[in-house]
Design an enzyme around this catalytic site. Structure first.
Site, PDB file in Angstrom:
ATOM      1  N   ASP A 211       0.842  -1.341  -0.075  1.00  0.00           N
ATOM      2  CA  ASP A 211      -0.155  -0.022   0.150  1.00  0.00           C
ATOM      3  C   ASP A 211       0.827   1.385   0.033  1.00  0.00           C
ATOM      4  O   ASP A 211      -0.171   2.519   0.340  1.00  0.00           O
ATOM      5  CB  ASP A 211      -0.967   0.079   0.929  1.00  0.00           C
ATOM      6  CG  ASP A 211      -1.704  -0.595   1.254  1.00  0.00           C
ATOM      7  OD1 ASP A 211      -2.459  -0.734  -0.501  1.00  0.00           O
ATOM      8  OD2 ASP A 211      -2.464  -0.762   1.837  1.00  0.00           O
ATOM      9  N   LYS A 214      -0.318   4.441  -1.061  1.00  0.00           N
ATOM     10  CA  LYS A 214      -1.581   5.041  -0.089  1.00  0.00           C
ATOM     11  C   LYS A 214      -0.309   7.019   0.136  1.00  0.00           C
ATOM     12  O   LYS A 214      -0.987   8.031   0.373  1.00  0.00           O
ATOM     13  CB  LYS A 214      -2.137   4.914   0.775  1.00  0.00           C
ATOM     14  CG  LYS A 214      -2.500   4.362  -0.222  1.00  0.00           C
ATOM     15  CD  LYS A 214      -3.860   3.026   1.523  1.00  0.00           C
ATOM     16  CE  LYS A 214      -4.696   2.399   0.580  1.00  0.00           C
ATOM     17  NZ  LYS A 214      -5.340   1.643   1.661  1.00  0.00           N
ATOM     18  N   HIS A 239      -4.180   4.000  -6.643  1.00  0.00           N
ATOM     19  CA  HIS A 239      -3.064   3.913  -5.318  1.00  0.00           C
ATOM     20  C   HIS A 239      -1.709   3.103  -5.779  1.00  0.00           C
ATOM     21  O   HIS A 239      -0.672   3.006  -5.495  1.00  0.00           O
ATOM     22  CB  HIS A 239      -2.758   4.200  -3.752  1.00  0.00           C
ATOM     23  CG  HIS A 239      -3.673   2.384  -3.325  1.00  0.00           C
ATOM     24  ND1 HIS A 239      -4.777   2.525  -3.343  1.00  0.00           N
ATOM     25  CD2 HIS A 239      -2.814   1.936  -2.731  1.00  0.00           C
ATOM     26  CE1 HIS A 239      -5.331   0.698  -2.803  1.00  0.00           C
ATOM     27  NE2 HIS A 239      -3.616   0.948  -2.766  1.00  0.00           N
TER      28      HIS A 239
END
Length: 339
Positions: A211, A214, A239
């Site tokens: 992730d 992000k 993202h």
């Protein structure tokens, strides 16, 4: 694109209805155009745009609900007002977003209100488009800035993985902590599946940074106190690609970029960003998808409480074969000691 409402397309198979609505439209200082069928209306809009379409639902051939759906796909900024004498014809599964519904017979005053609602719907829609374009531009700029900063720190002798982790910890500490937990789970699942060596090493990095994109999301989305709109959710989904791009720019992490790109795909199809399915999804992506979901479900989120482990496991099993690889789900349950 102008927000002003200048022209109205009237779609009705009854000539008398088209005539009276055309006169009302003209009296409002707007340009009136007409079509007697859904196909004729689409042809007219392809030739020249209209800001508002007033569409009768019950027409021979393709009906007004079908036409509304086509307008949503081909002309998403055209406001739609549906008109019908039979409200029972409305089908929730087929009704595209509309500005208003007119129930026949309706008076001129009610039609004027529908036009005003169409004007407001179009204004809000175009404002949303502008907002999403600005968000996408900020995501692009932040991605480029993160790549440049990572390169700068690496040139100064820093470890690229640790430099990237430090950047994420400073701006998105919860996401970085989530990544660390997912990485530990993923390694255990990989061993349960019989994976070893460099495969596990790459998986651990992919899970840790799955992730990382992000970090590039606009602050207005990261800190928004209310639920995201559908358009904003679309920006957030980017993202994944931003994260893969950041990792691909790194000499130490470029090998895990394709794995990160696959972590939000669904085993049965329907995921993003490439809509892969089954074994076309790299094994690392399938592993991260399962443990990412479990960890996310068992942690507090802004708009929902956490699930307990049993509830999260039930959800994994429910989605096994559709969202998640069944073999990975079984391996994860074995790691948890519940299988």
């Amino acid at each position: 694109m102008s927000i002003a409402l200048n022209s109205v397309l009237i779609v009705d198979d009854e000539p008398a209805v088209r005539d009276i609505i055309s006169r009302w439209v003209t009296s409002l200082g707007l340009n009136a155009r007409t079509a007697a069928s859904a196909d004729e209306a689409l042809a007219a809009l392809r030739a020249e745009q209209c800001e508002l379409a007033v569409i009768d639902i019950l027409m021979p051939g393709r009906d007004g609900l079908w036409l509304a759906g086509e307008l949503q796909r081909e002309h998403p900024h055209t406001a739609v007002v549906l008109a019908t004498a039979y409200t029972s014809l409305l089908d929730g599964d087929r009704t595209a977003p509309i500005a208003d519904l007119l129930v026949k017979p309706f008076a001129r005053e009610r039609f004027v209100l529908a036009v005003d609602r169409g004007r407001q719907w179009r204004k809000e829609t175009l404002e949303d488009v502008g907002w999403h374009e600005r968000l996408a531009l900020e995501l692009r700029e932040r991605t480029d800035a993160i790549r440049a900063e990572l390169e700068r720190r690496a040139s100064a002798g820093a470890s690229e993985p640790e430099a990237l982790a430090a950047m994420a910890l400073a701006r998105t500490p919860e996401e970085m902590a989530h990544g660390e937990r997912v990485s530990r789970y993923a390694v255990s699942v990989a061993r349960e599946l019989g994976l070893c060596g460099e495969v596990i090493d790459r998986l651990a990095l992919a899970a840790r940074f799955h992730d990382i994109g992000k970090l590039a999301l606009p602050e207005s989305l990261l800190s928004k106190p209310s639920p995201l709109t559908r358009g904003e959710e679309g920006i957030v989904r980017r993202h994944v690609e931003a994260g893969a791009e950041i990792l691909a720019s790194s000499s130490a992490l470029h090998d895990v970029a394709p794995l990160v790109l696959a972590t939000h795909e669904w085993f049965g199809g329907g995921g993003y960003p490439r809509q892969l399915a089954g074994e076309a999804i790299p094994a690392a992506g399938r592993v991260v998808a399962v443990v990412d979901a479990y960890d996310a479900m068992t942690q507090e989120r802004r708009y929902r409480g956490r699930l307990d482990s049993a509830e999260a496991i039930t959800e994994l099993l429910r989605c096994s074969g559709t969202q998640f690889d069944p073999d990975v789900v079984n391996a994860f349950l074995a790691v948890l000691g519940t299988h």
